[in-house]
Design an enzyme around this catalytic site. Structure first.
Site, PDB file in Angstrom:
ATOM      1  N   THR A 196       0.870  -1.210  -0.037  1.00  0.00           N
ATOM      2  CA  THR A 196      -0.079   0.027   0.043  1.00  0.00           C
ATOM      3  C   THR A 196       0.872   1.375  -0.081  1.00  0.00           C
ATOM      4  O   THR A 196       0.307   2.350  -0.642  1.00  0.00           O
ATOM      5  CB  THR A 196      -0.870   0.067   1.218  1.00  0.00           C
ATOM      6  OG1 THR A 196      -0.343   0.316   2.451  1.00  0.00           O
ATOM      7  CG2 THR A 196      -1.685  -1.267   1.267  1.00  0.00           C
ATOM      8  N   PRO A 241      -0.658   7.207   0.972  1.00  0.00           N
ATOM      9  CA  PRO A 241      -0.929   5.662   0.619  1.00  0.00           C
ATOM     10  C   PRO A 241      -2.442   5.343   0.599  1.00  0.00           C
ATOM     11  O   PRO A 241      -2.912   5.651   1.560  1.00  0.00           O
ATOM     12  CB  PRO A 241      -0.056   4.804   1.500  1.00  0.00           C
ATOM     13  CG  PRO A 241       0.159   5.510   2.534  1.00  0.00           C
ATOM     14  CD  PRO A 241      -0.144   7.147   2.374  1.00  0.00           C
ATOM     15  N   LEU A 242      -2.949   4.824  -0.507  1.00  0.00           N
ATOM     16  CA  LEU A 242      -4.339   4.521  -0.502  1.00  0.00           C
ATOM     17  C   LEU A 242      -4.502   3.208  -0.499  1.00  0.00           C
ATOM     18  O   LEU A 242      -4.627   2.109  -1.060  1.00  0.00           O
ATOM     19  CB  LEU A 242      -4.730   4.810  -2.069  1.00  0.00           C
ATOM     20  CG  LEU A 242      -6.379   5.324  -2.372  1.00  0.00           C
ATOM     21  CD1 LEU A 242      -6.576   6.407  -1.190  1.00  0.00           C
ATOM     22  CD2 LEU A 242      -6.337   5.997  -3.773  1.00  0.00           C
ATOM     23  N   HIS A 243      -4.493   2.883   1.038  1.00  0.00           N
ATOM     24  CA  HIS A 243      -4.400   1.420   1.549  1.00  0.00           C
ATOM     25  C   HIS A 243      -5.611   0.536   1.056  1.00  0.00           C
ATOM     26  O   HIS A 243      -5.349  -0.522   0.285  1.00  0.00           O
ATOM     27  CB  HIS A 243      -4.139   1.339   3.013  1.00  0.00           C
ATOM     28  CG  HIS A 243      -3.250   2.025   3.830  1.00  0.00           C
ATOM     29  ND1 HIS A 243      -1.801   1.806   3.638  1.00  0.00           N
ATOM     30  CD2 HIS A 243      -3.276   3.365   4.443  1.00  0.00           C
ATOM     31  CE1 HIS A 243      -1.248   2.685   4.349  1.00  0.00           C
ATOM     32  NE2 HIS A 243      -2.101   3.701   4.582  1.00  0.00           N
ATOM     33  N   ASP A 244      -6.770   0.815   1.434  1.00  0.00           N
ATOM     34  CA  ASP A 244      -7.852  -0.087   1.419  1.00  0.00           C
ATOM     35  C   ASP A 244      -8.337  -0.371   0.057  1.00  0.00           C
ATOM     36  O   ASP A 244      -8.622  -1.552  -0.233  1.00  0.00           O
ATOM     37  CB  ASP A 244      -9.139   0.509   2.339  1.00  0.00           C
ATOM     38  CG  ASP A 244      -8.704   0.595   3.804  1.00  0.00           C
ATOM     39  OD1 ASP A 244      -7.684  -0.257   4.255  1.00  0.00           O
ATOM     40  OD2 ASP A 244      -9.545   1.027   4.552  1.00  0.00           O
TER      41      ASP A 244
END
Ligand SMILES: [Ca+2]
Length: 313
Positions: A196, A241-244
């Site tokens: 991520t 950060p675009l984790h999901d």
């Protein structure tokens, strides 16, 4: 190929919100059976409200949003307002959602759905602490074998930690729940910080979303404007950060991602490293693999997917 049935378990969270929007924008690949909310980034009252806000932005007040557990299995809740803001969804102007919260408890919704659907046809997508999933498995052990797969955001190995020096937030908040999931025998795919942190919402990527000139595009860009600040300041990175959304993007375009089938164990006793995901990336033990641990992605392909799909809403 028919759309894959999923339940999103979530603690919105700006990046959770983008994941929900991506799922709602992808009906050909994803059949969203419902959303269950958990305490995590912010307390449950806010995560369930935020999930309903996101469905309303997408024009989908019909989605079943359930409130689940308001605290980890055995520990007091840790939240992350320092990342997500006081509401959990800071950035855009927020409103009180009018769509109702579904009546059933999130844990019961997970149990009932898995009992009702054909075995092996429902994927669980946890985007927050794993409390609801572990609670459902504890309460109804018969459902464990009926889960097709768990694709979750959580953990870290090379990137180590973001809430403590050793642990990623979702796992650290409820390490016992994470350990229960990883030892459940259900096939698990993990999106750790290792991947991520390569999915950065840079300025040009945010502007491409704003450029959609739609309600959803505007809402998403304003969330990401806020979300970016924290990581740029903290890590000096080019964006947040675009984790999901990695979880949902993986279901739609798995070829964007790569990883290894390895053994992952969660630390549940050490105060110093609580919630650390000890990932045997190099295969130095003979412990059997229990997770597909993702390490890399095609970041441009990932953001192209998000932008093109959000354009559909
Ligand atoms: Ca989350």
């Amino acid at each position: 190929m028919s759309a894959r049935k999923i339940i999103i378990d979530t603690d919105p969270g700006q990046d959770d919100a983008v994941a929900i929007l991506l799922a709602l924008a992808s009906p050909q690949e994803i059949d969203l059976l419902g959303i269950t909310c958990v305490a995590g980034n912010v307390p449950l009252a806010l995560t369930q409200t935020n999930a309903r806000r996101v469905c309303e932005v997408a024009g989908r007040p019909d989605v079943a949003v359930h409130a689940g557990c308001d605290a980890p299995l055995q520990r007091p809740l840790i939240t992350a307002e320092h990342v997500h803001g006081k509401t959990g969804l800071d950035g855009p102007d927020l409103w009180d959602p009018t769509m109702p919260l579904a009546e059933a408890h999130g844990v019961d919704f997970i149990i009932d759905t898995l009992r009702h659907e054909e075995p092996g046809t429902v994927t669980l997508c946890p985007l927050g602490p794993l409390t609801n999933i572990a609670a459902a498995f504890q309460k109804a052990p018969d459902i464990v074998d009926r889960v097709q797969e768990i694709v979750l955001m959580g953990g870290a190995y090379f990137e180590v930690g973001n809430i403590t020096p050793a642990a990623e937030f979702n796992i650290h908040v409820d390490p016992e729940a994470a350990a229960a999931v990883l030892t459940s025998g259900v096939p698990v795919t993990m999106m750790p910080l290792d991947v991520t942190h390569k999915a950065l919402a840079t300025r040009p990527r945010i502007e491409a979303i704003r450029g959609l000139k739609s309600k959803v595009g505007h809402f998403t860009a304003e969330m990401l404007d806020f979300f970016e600040r924290f990581d740029v300041e903290k890590y000096g990175s080019e964006g947040g950060p675009l984790h999901d959304p990695c979880v949902i993007a993986y279901l739609i375009r798995p070829e964007l991602f790569s990883g290894r089938n390895i053994n992952v164990v969660v630390e549940t006793t050490s105060e110093l490293t609580l919630g650390m995901t000890v990932a045997d990336w190099w295969g130095v033990t003979d412990r059997p693999a229990n997770a597909l641990f993702i390490g890399d992605l095609d970041a441009d392909g990932f953001f192209d997917l998000i932008t093109s799909r959000l354009a559909q809403l």
